[in-house]
Design a protein around this motif. Sequence first.
Motif, PDB file in Angstrom:
ATOM      1  N   ALA A  51       0.834  -1.207   0.000  1.00  0.00           N
ATOM      2  CA  ALA A  51       0.000   0.000   0.000  1.00  0.00           C
ATOM      3  C   ALA A  51       0.868   1.257   0.000  1.00  0.00           C
ATOM      4  CB  ALA A  51      -0.943  -0.007   1.206  1.00  0.00           C
ATOM      5  N   ASP A  52       1.962   1.247   0.774  1.00  0.00           N
ATOM      6  CA  ASP A  52       2.874   2.394   0.792  1.00  0.00           C
ATOM      7  C   ASP A  52       3.479   2.644  -0.590  1.00  0.00           C
ATOM      8  OD1 ASP A  52       2.455   2.791   3.503  1.00  0.00           O
ATOM      9  OD2 ASP A  52       4.294   1.761   4.120  1.00  0.00           O
ATOM     10  N   ALA A  57       3.837   5.833  -5.493  1.00  0.00           N
ATOM     11  CA  ALA A  57       3.921   5.844  -6.957  1.00  0.00           C
ATOM     12  C   ALA A  57       2.750   6.625  -7.556  1.00  0.00           C
ATOM     13  CB  ALA A  57       3.943   4.420  -7.494  1.00  0.00           C
ATOM     14  N   GLY A  58       1.564   6.409  -7.015  1.00  0.00           N
ATOM     15  CA  GLY A  58       0.392   7.129  -7.515  1.00  0.00           C
ATOM     16  C   GLY A  58       0.487   8.625  -7.275  1.00  0.00           C
ATOM     17  N   ALA A  59       1.003   9.023  -6.107  1.00  0.00           N
ATOM     18  CA  ALA A  59       1.135  10.454  -5.802  1.00  0.00           C
ATOM     19  C   ALA A  59       2.090  11.136  -6.764  1.00  0.00           C
ATOM     20  CB  ALA A  59       1.614  10.642  -4.363  1.00  0.00           C
ATOM     21  N   GLY A  60       3.120  10.428  -7.195  1.00  0.00           N
ATOM     22  CA  GLY A  60       4.074  11.011  -8.137  1.00  0.00           C
ATOM     23  C   GLY A  60       3.461  11.335  -9.482  1.00  0.00           C
ATOM     24  N   ILE A 104      -3.645  10.812  -2.446  1.00  0.00           N
ATOM     25  CA  ILE A 104      -4.184   9.538  -2.922  1.00  0.00           C
ATOM     26  C   ILE A 104      -4.147   8.532  -1.769  1.00  0.00           C
ATOM     27  CG2 ILE A 104      -1.942   8.756  -3.821  1.00  0.00           C
ATOM     28  CD1 ILE A 104      -3.511   7.441  -6.151  1.00  0.00           C
ATOM     29  N   GLU A 105      -5.213   7.737  -1.647  1.00  0.00           N
ATOM     30  CA  GLU A 105      -5.292   6.704  -0.619  1.00  0.00           C
ATOM     31  C   GLU A 105      -5.335   5.343  -1.302  1.00  0.00           C
ATOM     32  OE1 GLU A 105      -8.160   5.489   3.093  1.00  0.00           O
ATOM     33  OE2 GLU A 105      -9.083   5.907   1.163  1.00  0.00           O
ATOM     34  N   VAL A 132      -1.736   6.724   2.705  1.00  0.00           N
ATOM     35  CA  VAL A 132      -2.114   7.968   2.041  1.00  0.00           C
ATOM     36  C   VAL A 132      -0.830   8.715   1.705  1.00  0.00           C
ATOM     37  CG1 VAL A 132      -3.336  10.175   2.277  1.00  0.00           C
ATOM     38  CG2 VAL A 132      -4.302   8.107   3.288  1.00  0.00           C
ATOM     39  N   ALA A 133      -0.726   9.182   0.467  1.00  0.00           N
ATOM     40  CA  ALA A 133       0.455   9.932   0.034  1.00  0.00           C
ATOM     41  C   ALA A 133       0.008  11.247  -0.580  1.00  0.00           C
ATOM     42  CB  ALA A 133       1.275   9.128  -0.966  1.00  0.00           C
TER      43      ALA A 133
END
Length: 191
Positions: A51-52, A57-60, A104-105, A132-133
Motif C-alpha cells: 500500500a505504501d 507511486a500514484g502520488a508522483g 491519494i489513498e 495515504v500519500a
Amino acid sequence: MSANQANRSKREHGQALIIFVFALTALMGVAALTIDLGMVYHDGSKLQNAADAAALAGAGRLPEGGGMGITEAQLYAQKNGYVNGQNGYTVAITTPYNGDAFKIEVKISGPTKAMFATAFGIDFFSNSHRAVATYYGEAMVNAALLALNPTACNAYDQGGSSIVVVGGGGIMANSSCNPSLYQNGAGSTTG
C-alpha cells in the motif's frame, strides 16, 4: 492394597486424563494465538509495504491527473502481488482524498489463512492496511534542455557563433552557482 485404595487410584487416573485434555486444549489455543497472529502480522506488513509503494507511486503521477495516479498505484500494487478481485484481495484507490486532488489513498484488504485456529472453526483472518500519500512537488517544469550539475558555474556554456534553438520547452540549469547559464560570442540560444 485395600479395595478402597484401588478405587481411589482409578478415580485419580481419570482426573489426570481430564486435566491433560484441558491442558492440551489450552496449549492448542496458545499455539493458534501465537502462530496464527504471527501470520496475520507477517501478511499485514506485506500489505502495508504494498500500500505504501502504490500510494507513493500514484502520488508522483497526480500532477498529470487523478486517472494517471490511480493507474500508477494499481500497477505498483500489482507488482507487489495484489490485484483487485484476485485471490480474495481488494485494492481500493481513492483520489482526490478528503477533497485534495494532490492526495491519494490506497487500501489493500484480504484474507490470511489460519493454521491452528481451524480447530476452533476459524479458517481465515481479515487483514487490511492503507496508505495515504501527498504530492508536494512544484508544478511540472517544461524544460527541453537541462543542465543537471548541481554546483558547476556555467553549467550550460554556449559560445562561438553557433545558434541553438530549443523547441518544445525552455532551458533550465540545476546549478546553485551564479551564473549557471553562460553565453558568449556571436551565437545565440533560444528556448
